[in-house]
Design a protein around this motif. Structure first.
Motif, PDB file in Angstrom:
ATOM      1  N   TYR A 175       0.854  -1.181   0.000  1.00 24.43           N
ATOM      2  CA  TYR A 175       0.000   0.000   0.000  1.00 24.43           C
ATOM      3  C   TYR A 175       0.894   1.236   0.000  1.00 24.43           C
ATOM      4  O   TYR A 175       1.969   1.248   0.602  1.00 24.43           O
ATOM      5  N   GLU A 176       0.426   2.288  -0.657  1.00 21.49           N
ATOM      6  CA  GLU A 176       1.075   3.593  -0.560  1.00 21.49           C
ATOM      7  C   GLU A 176       0.028   4.619  -0.158  1.00 21.49           C
ATOM      8  O   GLU A 176      -1.130   4.537  -0.589  1.00 21.49           O
ATOM      9  N   GLY A 177       0.419   5.581   0.661  1.00 18.93           N
ATOM     10  CA  GLY A 177      -0.542   6.585   1.083  1.00 18.93           C
ATOM     11  C   GLY A 177       0.080   7.622   1.997  1.00 18.93           C
ATOM     12  O   GLY A 177       1.308   7.722   2.128  1.00 18.93           O
ATOM     13  N   ILE A 178      -0.799   8.386   2.632  1.00 19.37           N
ATOM     14  CA  ILE A 178      -0.399   9.481   3.510  1.00 19.37           C
ATOM     15  C   ILE A 178      -0.847   9.174   4.938  1.00 19.37           C
ATOM     16  O   ILE A 178      -1.980   8.744   5.167  1.00 19.37           O
ATOM     17  N   ILE A 179       0.041   9.392   5.882  1.00 19.24           N
ATOM     18  CA  ILE A 179      -0.306   9.272   7.298  1.00 19.24           C
ATOM     19  C   ILE A 179      -0.483  10.675   7.869  1.00 19.24           C
ATOM     20  O   ILE A 179       0.477  11.428   7.987  1.00 19.24           O
ATOM     21  N   LYS A 180      -1.712  11.017   8.215  1.00 19.92           N
ATOM     22  CA  LYS A 180      -2.010  12.300   8.840  1.00 19.92           C
ATOM     23  C   LYS A 180      -2.296  12.144  10.331  1.00 19.92           C
ATOM     24  O   LYS A 180      -2.197  13.093  11.086  1.00 19.92           O
ATOM     25  N   GLU A 181      -2.695  10.930  10.708  1.00 19.25           N
ATOM     26  CA  GLU A 181      -3.050  10.647  12.097  1.00 19.25           C
ATOM     27  C   GLU A 181      -2.290   9.418  12.572  1.00 19.25           C
ATOM     28  O   GLU A 181      -2.348   8.369  11.941  1.00 19.25           O
ATOM     29  N   LYS A 187       8.636   5.176  11.812  1.00 22.19           N
ATOM     30  CA  LYS A 187      10.046   4.912  11.561  1.00 22.19           C
ATOM     31  C   LYS A 187      10.207   3.926  10.411  1.00 22.19           C
ATOM     32  O   LYS A 187       9.438   2.970  10.285  1.00 22.19           O
ATOM     33  N   LEU A 188      11.215   4.161   9.580  1.00 21.19           N
ATOM     34  CA  LEU A 188      11.550   3.259   8.495  1.00 21.19           C
ATOM     35  C   LEU A 188      11.964   1.904   9.060  1.00 21.19           C
ATOM     36  O   LEU A 188      12.726   1.822  10.022  1.00 21.19           O
ATOM     37  N   GLY A 189      11.436   0.823   8.475  1.00 22.31           N
ATOM     38  CA  GLY A 189      11.833  -0.516   8.886  1.00 22.31           C
ATOM     39  C   GLY A 189      11.049  -1.093  10.030  1.00 22.31           C
ATOM     40  O   GLY A 189      11.321  -2.224  10.467  1.00 22.31           O
ATOM     41  N   CYS A 190      10.050  -0.355  10.520  1.00 20.94           N
ATOM     42  CA  CYS A 190       9.231  -0.840  11.631  1.00 20.94           C
ATOM     43  C   CYS A 190       7.884  -1.341  11.119  1.00 20.94           C
ATOM     44  O   CYS A 190       7.329  -0.816  10.156  1.00 20.94           O
ATOM     45  N   ARG A 191       7.359  -2.355  11.798  1.00 17.99           N
ATOM     46  CA  ARG A 191       6.049  -2.903  11.455  1.00 17.99           C
ATOM     47  C   ARG A 191       4.988  -2.294  12.370  1.00 17.99           C
ATOM     48  O   ARG A 191       5.208  -2.119  13.568  1.00 17.99           O
ATOM     49  N   LYS A 214       8.790  12.600   5.220  1.00 22.81           N
ATOM     50  CA  LYS A 214       8.020  13.563   6.008  1.00 22.81           C
ATOM     51  C   LYS A 214       7.739  14.793   5.156  1.00 22.81           C
ATOM     52  O   LYS A 214       8.646  15.389   4.574  1.00 22.81           O
ATOM     53  N   LEU A 215       6.470  15.181   5.065  1.00 24.45           N
ATOM     54  CA  LEU A 215       6.062  16.304   4.245  1.00 24.45           C
ATOM     55  C   LEU A 215       6.029  17.596   5.050  1.00 24.45           C
ATOM     56  O   LEU A 215       6.106  17.578   6.286  1.00 24.45           O
ATOM     57  N   ARG A 216       5.917  18.720   4.367  1.00 22.10           N
ATOM     58  CA  ARG A 216       5.994  20.024   5.022  1.00 22.10           C
ATOM     59  C   ARG A 216       4.892  20.245   6.051  1.00 22.10           C
ATOM     60  O   ARG A 216       5.069  20.949   7.036  1.00 22.10           O
TER      61      ARG A 216
END
Length: 230
Positions: A175-181, A187-191, A214-216
């Motif tokens: 999956y690809e997407g945005i995390i807002k909440e 962290k990279l590499g974490c499940r 991380k976005l602006r």
């Protein structure tokens, strides 16, 4: 007058859960409310509306009626009361969640001539117990050599109206997407356990974050692989 304006005074919109799950066949609750108000759809298409009506009768706060984030409103629990860490939202301007899939028979990609823009259906297997819901969506990219398809998962209305390519069983690869909440540091590499924003069942998924930016605005663009359900 568009749906963004009408929702300000729409009683129909106030009845909806604001989950944008797509079960009604529309990409958002505001689009569905606009269709109902214009008599292009019936309110009974929303599988959540009875639950929302009961909450309103009990004087409880429904989704979208306060300034709280959705994760907080849900108590960071899915529909089966299981904990999750963040909500995976869709990219702005896209019709639904971005998923990378591999059909159980990859040669079907060539045999069916799957191409960008095709309306497609299939059912995911191999994600732990698998998902019991047939997925519908629009193809965004195809790697015919390897049999890999990228698509945006949507509701069932478009396939019903326009026809579709049936890819059969497939394995969801990413999956690809945005995390807002999120209630956890990303962290990279974490499940993590996460809730796809428009999952019809509102079940938690598990996956490994193997790309993160991380976005602006403080949100995170992520790619999640190694998927499991439940």
């Amino acid at each position: 007058m568009n749906s963004e304006v009408n929702i300000l005074t729409s009683n129909t919109f106030e009845m909806l859960p604001k989950l944008d799950c797509g079960a009604c066949g529309y990409k958002s609750c505001s689009d569905f409310a606009f269709a109902v108000d214009n008599k292009d759809a019936e309110i009974k298409r929303c599988i959540h509306v009875k639950a929302v009506e009961k909450k309103q009768t009990d004087h409880a706060v429904c989704h979208g009626c306060s300034a709280e984030t959705l994760g907080v409103k849900l108590g960071w629990k899915d529909s089966l009361k299981r904990d999750f860490d963040f909500i995976l939202d869709v990219f702005e301007g896209e019709p639904g969640p971005k998923e990378t899939i591999l059909p159980y028979n990859p040669t079907l990609v060539k045999e069916l001539n799957v191409k960008k823009g095709d309306v497609m259906i299939g059912r995911p297997m191999g994600m732990s117990c698998g998902c019991p819901i047939t997925h519908c969506g629009v193809v965004s990219d195809v790697d015919a050599r390897n049999g890999v398809i990228n698509w945006n998962v949507t509701g069932p209305l478009r396939p019903r109206n326009e026809g579709f390519v049936d890819i059969g069983y497939y394995v969801s690869q990413a999956y690809e997407g945005i995390i807002k909440e999120s209630k956890e540091e990303i962290k990279l590499g974490c499940r993590y356990w996460f809730l796809p924003r428009r999952c019809m069942l509102q079940w938690r998924h598990s996956g490994l974050v193997n790309a993160v930016t991380k976005l602006r605005d403080g949100s995170f663009k992520v790619r999640i692989e190694g998927l499991l359900i439940g």
